[in-house]
Design a protein around this motif. Structure first.
Motif, PDB file in Angstrom:
ATOM      1  N   SER A  28     -54.586 -70.776 -43.186  1.00  0.00           N
ATOM      2  CA  SER A  28     -54.620 -68.767 -43.128  1.00  0.00           C
ATOM      3  C   SER A  28     -53.688 -68.374 -42.382  1.00  0.00           C
ATOM      4  N   ALA A  29     -53.003 -67.436 -42.598  1.00  0.00           N
ATOM      5  CA  ALA A  29     -52.452 -66.884 -41.734  1.00  0.00           C
ATOM      6  C   ALA A  29     -52.704 -65.693 -40.886  1.00  0.00           C
ATOM      7  N   ALA A  30     -51.485 -66.068 -39.455  1.00  0.00           N
ATOM      8  CA  ALA A  30     -52.597 -65.173 -38.492  1.00  0.00           C
ATOM      9  C   ALA A  30     -51.918 -63.686 -38.586  1.00  0.00           C
ATOM     10  N   ALA A  31     -53.020 -62.921 -38.165  1.00  0.00           N
ATOM     11  CA  ALA A  31     -52.911 -61.380 -38.111  1.00  0.00           C
ATOM     12  C   ALA A  31     -51.547 -61.361 -36.679  1.00  0.00           C
ATOM     13  N   ALA A  32     -51.647 -61.695 -35.756  1.00  0.00           N
ATOM     14  CA  ALA A  32     -50.147 -61.546 -34.933  1.00  0.00           C
ATOM     15  C   ALA A  32     -50.265 -63.034 -34.261  1.00  0.00           C
ATOM     16  N   SER A  33     -48.870 -62.857 -33.763  1.00  0.00           N
ATOM     17  CA  SER A  33     -48.660 -64.439 -32.961  1.00  0.00           C
ATOM     18  C   SER A  33     -47.781 -64.636 -31.731  1.00  0.00           C
ATOM     19  N   ALA A  34     -48.043 -65.557 -31.463  1.00  0.00           N
ATOM     20  CA  ALA A  34     -47.708 -65.711 -29.654  1.00  0.00           C
ATOM     21  C   ALA A  34     -46.239 -66.439 -29.817  1.00  0.00           C
ATOM     22  N   VAL A  35     -45.104 -66.352 -28.194  1.00  0.00           N
ATOM     23  CA  VAL A  35     -44.123 -66.903 -28.194  1.00  0.00           C
ATOM     24  C   VAL A  35     -44.332 -67.571 -26.094  1.00  0.00           C
ATOM     25  N   VAL A  36     -44.344 -69.094 -26.423  1.00  0.00           N
ATOM     26  CA  VAL A  36     -44.957 -69.882 -24.863  1.00  0.00           C
ATOM     27  C   VAL A  36     -43.855 -71.183 -25.839  1.00  0.00           C
ATOM     28  N   ALA A  37     -43.075 -70.958 -24.399  1.00  0.00           N
ATOM     29  CA  ALA A  37     -42.059 -72.158 -24.660  1.00  0.00           C
ATOM     30  C   ALA A  37     -42.251 -73.417 -24.365  1.00  0.00           C
ATOM     31  N   VAL A  38     -43.894 -74.129 -23.023  1.00  0.00           N
ATOM     32  CA  VAL A  38     -44.192 -74.496 -23.412  1.00  0.00           C
ATOM     33  C   VAL A  38     -45.340 -75.059 -22.864  1.00  0.00           C
ATOM     34  N   PRO A  39     -46.615 -75.329 -23.370  1.00  0.00           N
ATOM     35  CA  PRO A  39     -48.184 -74.604 -22.775  1.00  0.00           C
ATOM     36  C   PRO A  39     -48.393 -75.268 -21.105  1.00  0.00           C
ATOM     37  N   GLY A  40     -49.033 -75.025 -20.974  1.00  0.00           N
ATOM     38  CA  GLY A  40     -49.582 -75.047 -19.557  1.00  0.00           C
ATOM     39  C   GLY A  40     -51.124 -74.601 -19.518  1.00  0.00           C
ATOM     40  N   ARG A  50     -62.696 -66.314 -27.517  1.00  0.00           N
ATOM     41  CA  ARG A  50     -61.541 -66.731 -26.828  1.00  0.00           C
ATOM     42  C   ARG A  50     -61.204 -68.184 -26.673  1.00  0.00           C
ATOM     43  N   VAL A  51     -59.856 -68.072 -26.660  1.00  0.00           N
ATOM     44  CA  VAL A  51     -58.925 -69.792 -26.519  1.00  0.00           C
ATOM     45  C   VAL A  51     -57.847 -68.862 -25.887  1.00  0.00           C
ATOM     46  N   PHE A  52     -57.730 -69.873 -24.592  1.00  0.00           N
ATOM     47  CA  PHE A  52     -56.374 -69.146 -23.569  1.00  0.00           C
ATOM     48  C   PHE A  52     -55.631 -70.617 -23.987  1.00  0.00           C
ATOM     49  N   VAL A  53     -54.514 -69.956 -23.752  1.00  0.00           N
ATOM     50  CA  VAL A  53     -53.361 -71.075 -23.508  1.00  0.00           C
ATOM     51  C   VAL A  53     -52.339 -70.387 -22.557  1.00  0.00           C
ATOM     52  N   GLY A  54     -51.459 -71.094 -21.508  1.00  0.00           N
ATOM     53  CA  GLY A  54     -51.095 -71.295 -20.399  1.00  0.00           C
ATOM     54  C   GLY A  54     -49.413 -71.145 -20.959  1.00  0.00           C
ATOM     55  N   ALA A 301     -46.692 -82.677 -24.591  1.00  0.00           N
ATOM     56  CA  ALA A 301     -47.643 -81.166 -23.596  1.00  0.00           C
ATOM     57  C   ALA A 301     -48.108 -81.069 -24.317  1.00  0.00           C
ATOM     58  N   ALA A 302     -48.936 -81.036 -25.782  1.00  0.00           N
ATOM     59  CA  ALA A 302     -49.611 -80.689 -26.625  1.00  0.00           C
ATOM     60  C   ALA A 302     -50.814 -81.581 -26.388  1.00  0.00           C
ATOM     61  N   ASP A 303     -51.752 -80.739 -26.750  1.00  0.00           N
ATOM     62  CA  ASP A 303     -53.047 -80.839 -26.144  1.00  0.00           C
ATOM     63  C   ASP A 303     -54.392 -80.242 -26.912  1.00  0.00           C
ATOM     64  N   LEU A 304     -55.995 -80.562 -26.596  1.00  0.00           N
ATOM     65  CA  LEU A 304     -57.190 -80.453 -27.421  1.00  0.00           C
ATOM     66  C   LEU A 304     -57.749 -79.065 -26.839  1.00  0.00           C
ATOM     67  N   ALA A 305     -58.790 -78.799 -27.385  1.00  0.00           N
ATOM     68  CA  ALA A 305     -60.442 -78.591 -26.551  1.00  0.00           C
ATOM     69  C   ALA A 305     -60.816 -77.311 -27.979  1.00  0.00           C
ATOM     70  N   SER A 319     -43.785 -79.031 -32.626  1.00  0.00           N
ATOM     71  CA  SER A 319     -43.267 -78.774 -33.638  1.00  0.00           C
ATOM     72  C   SER A 319     -42.048 -78.920 -33.810  1.00  0.00           C
ATOM     73  N   GLY A 320     -41.558 -78.636 -34.228  1.00  0.00           N
ATOM     74  CA  GLY A 320     -39.866 -78.535 -34.610  1.00  0.00           C
ATOM     75  C   GLY A 320     -39.110 -77.085 -34.115  1.00  0.00           C
ATOM     76  N   SER A 321     -40.303 -76.333 -34.543  1.00  0.00           N
ATOM     77  CA  SER A 321     -40.219 -75.103 -33.603  1.00  0.00           C
ATOM     78  C   SER A 321     -40.973 -73.846 -32.316  1.00  0.00           C
ATOM     79  N   GLY A 322     -41.445 -75.482 -31.903  1.00  0.00           N
ATOM     80  CA  GLY A 322     -42.187 -75.328 -30.632  1.00  0.00           C
ATOM     81  C   GLY A 322     -43.705 -75.775 -30.858  1.00  0.00           C
ATOM     82  N   TYR A 323     -43.853 -74.595 -29.486  1.00  0.00           N
ATOM     83  CA  TYR A 323     -45.647 -75.386 -29.926  1.00  0.00           C
ATOM     84  C   TYR A 323     -46.231 -74.374 -30.371  1.00  0.00           C
ATOM     85  N   THR A 324     -46.930 -75.192 -31.380  1.00  0.00           N
ATOM     86  CA  THR A 324     -47.728 -74.397 -32.182  1.00  0.00           C
ATOM     87  C   THR A 324     -49.701 -75.048 -32.195  1.00  0.00           C
ATOM     88  N   LEU A 325     -50.581 -73.254 -32.006  1.00  0.00           N
ATOM     89  CA  LEU A 325     -51.884 -73.870 -32.052  1.00  0.00           C
ATOM     90  C   LEU A 325     -52.267 -73.223 -33.148  1.00  0.00           C
TER      91      LEU A 325
END
Length: 645
Positions: A28-40, A50-54, A301-305, A319-325
């Motif tokens: 499904s399509a997300a209501a909003a998106s965030a841009v992160v260079a590298v997950p932390g 909630r799910v938190f991503v650094g 830097a990918a990960d699971l929770a 992914s090709g355009s970055g890291y996707t949650l």
């Protein structure tokens, strides 16, 4: 709450990646998106859902809801490399590697509650919450250690890895297990060894429960480590299970090869490998669910929770355009595979057989039934057919006699059960229909400019549908195909429509078919001349010579010949000139001149300066040579010229 750490691959990703993280929900399509260079770091809060991503590069932490939609973010966490939640889920702890501090955030608001300075130049790198304290690792590739933050008094203590020990290199990975709240797993990564430990942090001083020196006897390096709920084991790299007892580790089994994993409180193992995430029940070799992350790759830097209630799984995938949650739902349900095979062609009103098979890594209930739907031109919304029972080997078959021809779709569906998701598959059959007879008259006819021409389409016998459409498509890319008429043919099978013939036109009759008669299209191309006329000026009279009317000019007069022609972009007229001599007409010149947007072209013909000269001219449109091909070749009338004295 489970906390997760990933290896030094995260640090490498900071150096080499400029990609971005988009928060989306699988399916499904997300209501909003965030841009992160590298997950932390990534961690899920069951109470707040909630799910938190650094974001290491931007120095911020984002919060998304359980559907993957962005709900909040906070900056000022420079070089965030890992996240952990307090036991009650109210406080989120972030390792801020660049500023050498542990930052405490209110999990509900992401407001900063406290900052705990760590007196080291290397870290903190990984964090976990156990035994009422925040634990972190720090150090370089030669010398790593363990530290803690006591939220009660804010004290920060370094050098806490249990003594004596052979030592760990680099900032080790950390993991906790809510079913064993006083234990901490530590995995060494700096020199790609397989050194690891389980530390009891429930007391005032950490105690070594088990230790393995990095001799590669158990694992080929460590990039991920998890405590196994309900068992004295750790899972390394999402694959190797190592049991610990009497202070030592030994191999205890393995899952199929993977890169990293996370383990839910109920023991379900989520394993990442390549672009797949697979879910295993404890100590099994067949996944109950496998997700395809698309173009994403679960490396670096990918990960699971896991969500603490095991209702869903969160994957941070490169992914090709970055890291996707990605939010992976129904992870506890096995996804069966279903096939449907129908014949490619069949005869209407004749019996056909459809076969297929359903398989699942978790066995299906005995006597499983599949729902069958047939969709055709008479049942566009689908018609339910009798359910089919699956055989012991998962195969099935059924017969049907299609009443309608054309494309017929057989859709087979398993509704799912307490252990399996719903699954559907379909196949198409091209069922025969009788051929229709359809014609359009007046093909190849040529008409004057602007003639109103009636075209008649004739439809032969059909089953039910007697409706025909008539379309007109004028030559030239600026005029679209136009529906002129649609309706039922008369008792003779005819339907007529009038077309204004200003250009060559393709007239098309369309019959869309019915359950027993195939669709049919018929075309007729008719042609239209241009509208053309020529006026003459500068003459002093108009009189006949013999039976022919001439325009009379003085011998020094220069006639002006103005042609009017229906305009089309880039169009030119051909100016034909002939001179009378020796009892017949001789061609003197033919030349093309442009037609203006007003449809006119004026040509001045220089006078001969002698008497007794007869000439004639005409304007011509030549299909293809006059700059376009939207009309048929048209010759204007001859204009006769005579120069007297």
């Amino acid at each position: 709450m489970r906390t997760r750490s990933i290896s030094a691959a995260t640090a490498l990703a900071v150096l080499f990646s400029s990609a971005a993280l988009s928060v989306v929900t699988a399916g499904s399509a997300a209501a909003a998106s965030a841009v992160v260079a590298v997950p932390g770091g990534i961690v899920a809060d069951g109470g707040l859902k909630r799910v938190f991503v650094g974001d290491r590069t931007a120095g911020k932490v984002i919060a998304a809801d359980y559907s993957g939609a962005l709900v909040d973010s906070v900056s000022g966490v420079s070089g965030v490399s890992d996240l952990a939640l307090s036991a009650d889920g109210s406080t989120l702890y972030a390792a801020a590697q660049d500023t050498h501090e542990v930052v405490a955030l209110d999990a509900a608001t992401l407001d900063v509650k406290a900052r705990y300075a760590v007196d080291t130049t290397d870290g903190p790198t990984h964090v976990a919450f156990a035994g009422g304290k925040v634990w972190f690792t720090y150090g370089d590739q030669w010398d790593g250690d363990l530290g803690s933050v006591d939220p009660e008094d804010g004290s920060v203590t370094l050098g806490l890895f249990p003594q004596p020990h052979p030592g760990i290199h680099d900032a080790g990975l950390l993991d906790t297990d809510p079913s064993a709240p006083g234990l901490l797993a530590v995995g060494e990564t700096g020199l790609s060894t397989d050194s690891m430990a389980v530390v009891d942090v429930s007391g005032s001083t950490p105690q070594l429960t088990a230790w393995h020196n990095g001799d590669y006897s158990l694992n080929d390096g460590i990039s991920d480590i998890d405590l196994v709920p309900g068992a004295a084991q750790v899972l390394v790299n999402g694959t190797q299970r190592d049991a610990y007892a009497d202070g030592k580790f030994k191999a205890a089994g393995a899952y199929p090869s993977g890169h990293r994993a996370d383990i839910a409180p109920n023991g379900l193992v989520a394993q990442a490998k390549g672009d797949k995430v697979s879910v295993y029940r404890p100590n099994t070799s067949q996944p109950i669910r496998t997700y395809d992350t698309g173009t994403a790759d679960m490396i670096g830097a990918a990960d699971l929770a896991w969500a603490p209630d095991s209702s869903r799984l969160f994957a941070v995938a490169e992914s090709g355009s970055g890291y996707t949650l990605k939010v992976l739902t129904d992870p506890t349900l096995n996804a069966p595979a279903l096939t449907v095979s129908a014949p490619s062609t069949a005869t209407r009103a004749k019996k056909l057989t459809v076969t297929g098979k359903i398989t699942a890594t978790v066995p299906l209930p005995g006597g499983t039934k599949l729902q069958v739907t047939r969709t055709d031109v008479e049942s566009p919304d689908g018609k339910a057919l009798p359910a089919v029972t699956v055989k012991a080997d998962g195969s099935y078959s059924f017969t049907d006699t299609p009443p309608a021809g054309g494309k017929v779709t057989y859709k087979v569906t398993y509704a799912g059960d307490a252990e399996h998701t719903q699954v559907s598959a379909s196949d198409k059959v091209d069922v025969s229909r009788t051929k229709a007879t359809l014609t359009v008259n007046k093909n190849g006819k040529v008409y004057g400019y602007g003639a109103d021409v009636s075209f008649t389409a004739h439809l032969g016998s059909t089953y039910k549908n007697r409706t025909v459409e008539i379309w007109a498509n004028p030559y030239g890319g600026d005029k679209p195909d136009k529906l002129v008429k649609t309706g039922k043919v008369n008792s003779s099978g005819n339907i007529s429509a009038t077309v204004d013939m200003k250009r060559d036109t393709v007239v098309t009759a369309v019959y869309k078919g019915d359950a027993r008669t195939a669709p049919k299209t018929a075309k007729s191309t008719a042609y239209a001349k241009v509208k053309i006329s020529t006026s003459v000026s500068k003459h002093y009279k108009k009189a006949k010579i013999g039976s022919t009317s001439y325009y009379w000019f003085h011998k020094r007069a220069d006639p002006v010949l103005t042609t009017t022609m229906s305009y089309y972009k880039g169009r030119k007229q051909r100016f034909d000139l002939q001179v009378y001599s020796g009892g017949r007409w001789h061609s003197a010149d033919s030349e093309y001149f442009p037609i203006g947007t007003n449809g006119k072209s004026a040509i001045t013909l220089e006078g001969p300066d002698q008497s007794g000269i007869k000439a004639r001219m005409r304007s011509t449109y030549v299909n293809g040579s006059s700059g376009d091909n939207v009309n048929s070749t048209t010759y204007g009338a001859w204009k006769y010229l005579y120069w007297s004295n």
